[in-house]
Design a protein around this motif. Structure first.
Motif, PDB file in Angstrom:
ATOM      1  N   LEU A 294       0.839  -1.200   0.000  1.00 38.93           N
ATOM      2  CA  LEU A 294       0.000   0.000   0.000  1.00 38.93           C
ATOM      3  C   LEU A 294       0.871   1.246   0.000  1.00 38.93           C
ATOM      4  N   THR A 295       0.233   2.397  -0.272  1.00 38.77           N
ATOM      5  CA  THR A 295       0.949   3.672  -0.174  1.00 38.77           C
ATOM      6  C   THR A 295       0.729   4.250   1.224  1.00 38.77           C
ATOM      7  N   GLU A 296       1.535   5.248   1.570  1.00 41.72           N
ATOM      8  CA  GLU A 296       1.356   5.935   2.851  1.00 41.72           C
ATOM      9  C   GLU A 296      -0.045   6.550   2.926  1.00 41.72           C
ATOM     10  N   GLU A 297      -0.482   7.131   1.815  1.00 40.58           N
ATOM     11  CA  GLU A 297      -1.807   7.750   1.772  1.00 40.58           C
ATOM     12  C   GLU A 297      -2.907   6.716   2.052  1.00 40.58           C
ATOM     13  N   ASP A 298      -2.776   5.536   1.445  1.00 37.00           N
ATOM     14  CA  ASP A 298      -3.735   4.446   1.709  1.00 37.00           C
ATOM     15  C   ASP A 298      -3.841   4.187   3.210  1.00 37.00           C
ATOM     16  N   LEU A 299      -2.672   4.090   3.850  1.00 39.01           N
ATOM     17  CA  LEU A 299      -2.662   3.693   5.260  1.00 39.01           C
ATOM     18  C   LEU A 299      -3.233   4.773   6.172  1.00 39.01           C
ATOM     19  N   TRP A 300      -3.030   6.036   5.817  1.00 36.88           N
ATOM     20  CA  TRP A 300      -3.597   7.091   6.684  1.00 36.88           C
ATOM     21  C   TRP A 300      -5.114   7.196   6.531  1.00 36.88           C
ATOM     22  N   THR A 301      -5.662   6.613   5.457  1.00 35.70           N
ATOM     23  CA  THR A 301      -7.141   6.591   5.366  1.00 35.70           C
ATOM     24  C   THR A 301      -7.737   5.662   6.426  1.00 35.70           C
ATOM     25  N   VAL A 302      -6.921   4.746   6.961  1.00 36.06           N
ATOM     26  CA  VAL A 302      -7.405   3.892   8.067  1.00 36.06           C
ATOM     27  C   VAL A 302      -6.635   4.205   9.355  1.00 36.06           C
ATOM     28  N   ASN A 303      -6.184   5.476   9.456  1.00 39.26           N
ATOM     29  CA  ASN A 303      -5.496   5.985  10.647  1.00 39.26           C
ATOM     30  C   ASN A 303      -4.141   5.330  10.898  1.00 39.26           C
ATOM     31  N   GLY A 304      -3.422   5.006   9.817  1.00 34.96           N
ATOM     32  CA  GLY A 304      -2.060   4.475   9.967  1.00 34.96           C
ATOM     33  C   GLY A 304      -2.054   3.088  10.582  1.00 34.96           C
ATOM     34  N   LEU A 305      -0.916   2.712  11.140  1.00 35.35           N
ATOM     35  CA  LEU A 305      -0.732   1.411  11.782  1.00 35.35           C
ATOM     36  C   LEU A 305      -0.214   1.605  13.205  1.00 35.35           C
ATOM     37  N   PRO A 306      -0.610   0.707  14.137  1.00 33.30           N
ATOM     38  CA  PRO A 306      -1.663  -0.304  14.052  1.00 33.30           C
ATOM     39  C   PRO A 306      -3.056   0.347  14.034  1.00 33.30           C
ATOM     40  N   ASN A 307      -4.055  -0.412  13.554  1.00 31.85           N
ATOM     41  CA  ASN A 307      -5.438   0.085  13.564  1.00 31.85           C
ATOM     42  C   ASN A 307      -6.387  -1.068  13.913  1.00 31.85           C
ATOM     43  N   GLU A 308      -7.670  -0.868  13.729  1.00 31.99           N
ATOM     44  CA  GLU A 308      -8.659  -1.880  14.146  1.00 31.99           C
ATOM     45  C   GLU A 308      -8.456  -3.237  13.482  1.00 31.99           C
ATOM     46  N   ASN A 309      -7.964  -3.230  12.218  1.00 33.82           N
ATOM     47  CA  ASN A 309      -7.831  -4.484  11.485  1.00 33.82           C
ATOM     48  C   ASN A 309      -6.393  -4.959  11.339  1.00 33.82           C
ATOM     49  N   ASN A 310      -5.461  -4.012  11.286  1.00 33.44           N
ATOM     50  CA  ASN A 310      -4.039  -4.346  11.113  1.00 33.44           C
ATOM     51  C   ASN A 310      -3.338  -4.071  12.440  1.00 33.44           C
ATOM     52  N   SER A 311      -2.880  -5.118  13.101  1.00 35.48           N
ATOM     53  CA  SER A 311      -2.466  -4.958  14.499  1.00 35.48           C
ATOM     54  C   SER A 311      -0.969  -4.889  14.735  1.00 35.48           C
ATOM     55  N   SER A 312      -0.207  -4.616  13.692  1.00 37.14           N
ATOM     56  CA  SER A 312       1.214  -4.300  13.850  1.00 37.14           C
ATOM     57  C   SER A 312       1.465  -2.951  13.189  1.00 37.14           C
ATOM     58  N   ASP A 313       2.642  -2.386  13.407  1.00 34.30           N
ATOM     59  CA  ASP A 313       3.000  -1.167  12.667  1.00 34.30           C
ATOM     60  C   ASP A 313       3.709  -1.522  11.356  1.00 34.30           C
ATOM     61  N   HIS A 314       3.741  -2.820  11.038  1.00 37.09           N
ATOM     62  CA  HIS A 314       4.251  -3.296   9.748  1.00 37.09           C
ATOM     63  C   HIS A 314       3.147  -4.083   9.054  1.00 37.09           C
ATOM     64  N   LEU A 315       3.197  -4.121   7.723  1.00 40.18           N
ATOM     65  CA  LEU A 315       2.296  -4.979   6.948  1.00 40.18           C
ATOM     66  C   LEU A 315       2.985  -6.322   6.708  1.00 40.18           C
ATOM     67  N   PRO A 316       2.210  -7.406   6.659  1.00 40.63           N
ATOM     68  CA  PRO A 316       2.819  -8.669   6.260  1.00 40.63           C
ATOM     69  C   PRO A 316       3.135  -8.666   4.766  1.00 40.63           C
ATOM     70  N   LEU A 317       4.291  -9.222   4.410  1.00 38.32           N
ATOM     71  CA  LEU A 317       4.682  -9.422   3.010  1.00 38.32           C
ATOM     72  C   LEU A 317       4.392 -10.879   2.672  1.00 38.32           C
ATOM     73  N   LEU A 318       3.935 -11.133   1.460  1.00 44.04           N
ATOM     74  CA  LEU A 318       3.548 -12.500   1.125  1.00 44.04           C
ATOM     75  C   LEU A 318       3.847 -12.795  -0.337  1.00 44.04           C
ATOM     76  N   ALA A 319       4.519 -13.926  -0.580  1.00 46.14           N
ATOM     77  CA  ALA A 319       4.908 -14.304  -1.944  1.00 46.14           C
ATOM     78  C   ALA A 319       4.628 -15.779  -2.178  1.00 46.14           C
ATOM     79  N   LYS A 320       4.325 -16.110  -3.446  1.00 46.24           N
ATOM     80  CA  LYS A 320       4.154 -17.508  -3.846  1.00 46.24           C
ATOM     81  C   LYS A 320       5.238 -17.843  -4.862  1.00 46.24           C
TER      82      LYS A 320
END
Length: 414
Positions: A383-409
């Motif tokens: 996500l972009t920084e702007e995306d994240l501030w639309t949900v009040n940054g990190l951590p928030n109600e749904n994302n409970s770390s100050d980092h996002l998980p990275l995921l690859a297949k």
């Protein structure tokens, strides 16, 4: 809640864009005789003690979302939802790991290995993998603190596992998975580079195969360095000339390097036992035959000159061919992706690096020069920084770390 989408990168064509859809049922993706597909998550889950010690970073958050009793169920829900075959977790607090994290992950079918930071630090790194996909060949913790080396006075660690894919029909090479959380301090690039060299030396030792090649490697973690920084470029390009480089410029976290000393040559002392090629040095006595069994003066001088030249080189190298799962900028806009966002900053510091299938440098299109390379099939969009501030940054109600998980297949083709 912000939706993150799967981006399909395999072969860049429409046929392959169908693979690994949300339902994950496409038969072409299931393990067969000649391929092994697996997914990897890297996630800094934010140790509760560190959150409370650095509360100034979380002034933007509503208090209830910062409690561990709120955060852990959310983190577990995320892990369950993405269902990765391998988890590389950072900032895993020891008491929470023993009481809640490990038992919860074991009940989901994971085998867990953990290495706590040295000293009095309460957190560490964990690598967890699905029993159904891998068996464990070796566990190799790396401590970056060295009592005998003043430079290495920090308590960061790494963890390197050698895993054997469970294949129905064919013999597969092992896969080396590494996880680390390098020093944060933006002004100590000398320590960060040395910690990285220690991790690379251990990976080199663990991933080395009998024929002299390396098995496939996945290196995850919070590297506390930004894309394009000298440390990042060293990982991706396999070489770094650090002559004249200010120690505060290594990680790119801070712009100003006024009044900072430059990196010494060499960066770390010889008694660390790691060469400028980031491998463990074998202590070799020069073998020179002379009539009386002694080395002549000329031969001794030659040996000393070689050793001195190696020590004074300002070039670091490593022998892996590593690519980043993420490209760090959105292609349409050039806006940076971010992996962490709190009151002070929103940047990328988390990565999944992997040994990629490299196209033949001699110019034969499509020819693969590197055996044991992994093919990146898909990644979970950032996500972009702007995306994240639309949900009040990190951590928030749904994302409970100050980092996002990275995921690859990934796909390992045999």
């Amino acid at each position: 809640m912000i939706k993150r989408n799967w981006e399909y990168v395999c072969d860049h064509n429409k046929e392959n864009a169908k693979i690994l859809g949300e339902e994950n049922v496409d038969p072409r993706c299931e393990d067969s005789e000649n391929k092994f597909d697996f997914s990897v998550m890297s996630y800094n889950i934010l140790s509760q003690d560190l959150l409370e010690d650095n509360s100034h970073l979380y002034r933007h958050c509503r208090r209830p979302v910062l409690h561990w009793s709120f955060r852990f169920p959310n983190i577990l829900k995320e892990i369950k939802h993405f269902d990765a075959d391998v988890l590389c977790l950072q900032e895993v607090q020891e008491d929470h790991y023993g009481k809640e994290i490990r038992p919860s992950l074991e009940s989901l079918g994971y085998h867990c290995e953990y290495k706590m930071r040295t000293g009095r630090k309460p957190d560490g790194c964990a690598i967890c993998f699905k029993h159904s996909k891998f068996s464990l060949l070796s566990v190799n913790p790396v401590e970056f603190y060295r009592r005998d080396i003043p430079l290495l006075d920090r308590d960061n660690i790494g963890l390197v596992l050698l895993l054997q894919p469970k294949m129905p029909c064919a013999a597969s090479p092992a896969i080396c998975v590494a996880n680390t959380h390098l020093l944060y301090n933006p002004r100590r690039g000398d320590i960060k580079l040395t910690q990285l060299a220690m991790l690379l030396a251990e990976i080199s030792s663990v991933a080395h195969q009998r024929d002299g090649s390396f098995c496939p490697i996945v290196m995850c973690g919070d590297f506390n360095s930004v894309p394009g920084s000298p440390l990042y470029s060293f990982i991706k390009e396999g070489r770094l000339n650090y002559e004249g480089l200010a120690i505060g410029k290594v990680s790119g976290q801070e712009q100003s390097s006024r009044g900072q000393r430059i990196l010494s040559i060499p960066i770390w002392p010889p008694n660390l036992g790691i060469s400028q090629n980031c491998v463990y040095e074998v202590q070799q006595v020069p073998k020179v035959e002379t009539s009386d069994g002694d080395l002549t003066q000329t031969q001794l001088e030659k040996t000393e000159v070689l050793v001195t030249a190696e020590k004074l080189s300002s070039s670091l190298q490593h022998h892996f061919s590593l690519s980043s799962v993420y490209s760090h900028y959105f292609p349409d806009t050039g806006i940076p992706e971010v992996t962490t966002c709190h009151s002070r900053s929103a940047i990328t510091v988390d990565y999944i690096f992997y040994s990629a299938e490299k196209e033949d440098v001699a110019g034969h299109p499509g020819a693969v020069a590197l055996a044991g390379g992994l093919k990146l099939l898909a990644r979970l969009s950032l996500l972009t920084e702007e995306d994240l501030w639309t949900v009040n940054g990190l951590p928030n109600e749904n994302n409970s770390s100050d980092h996002l998980p990275l995921l690859a297949k990934f796909r390992l083709e045999l």
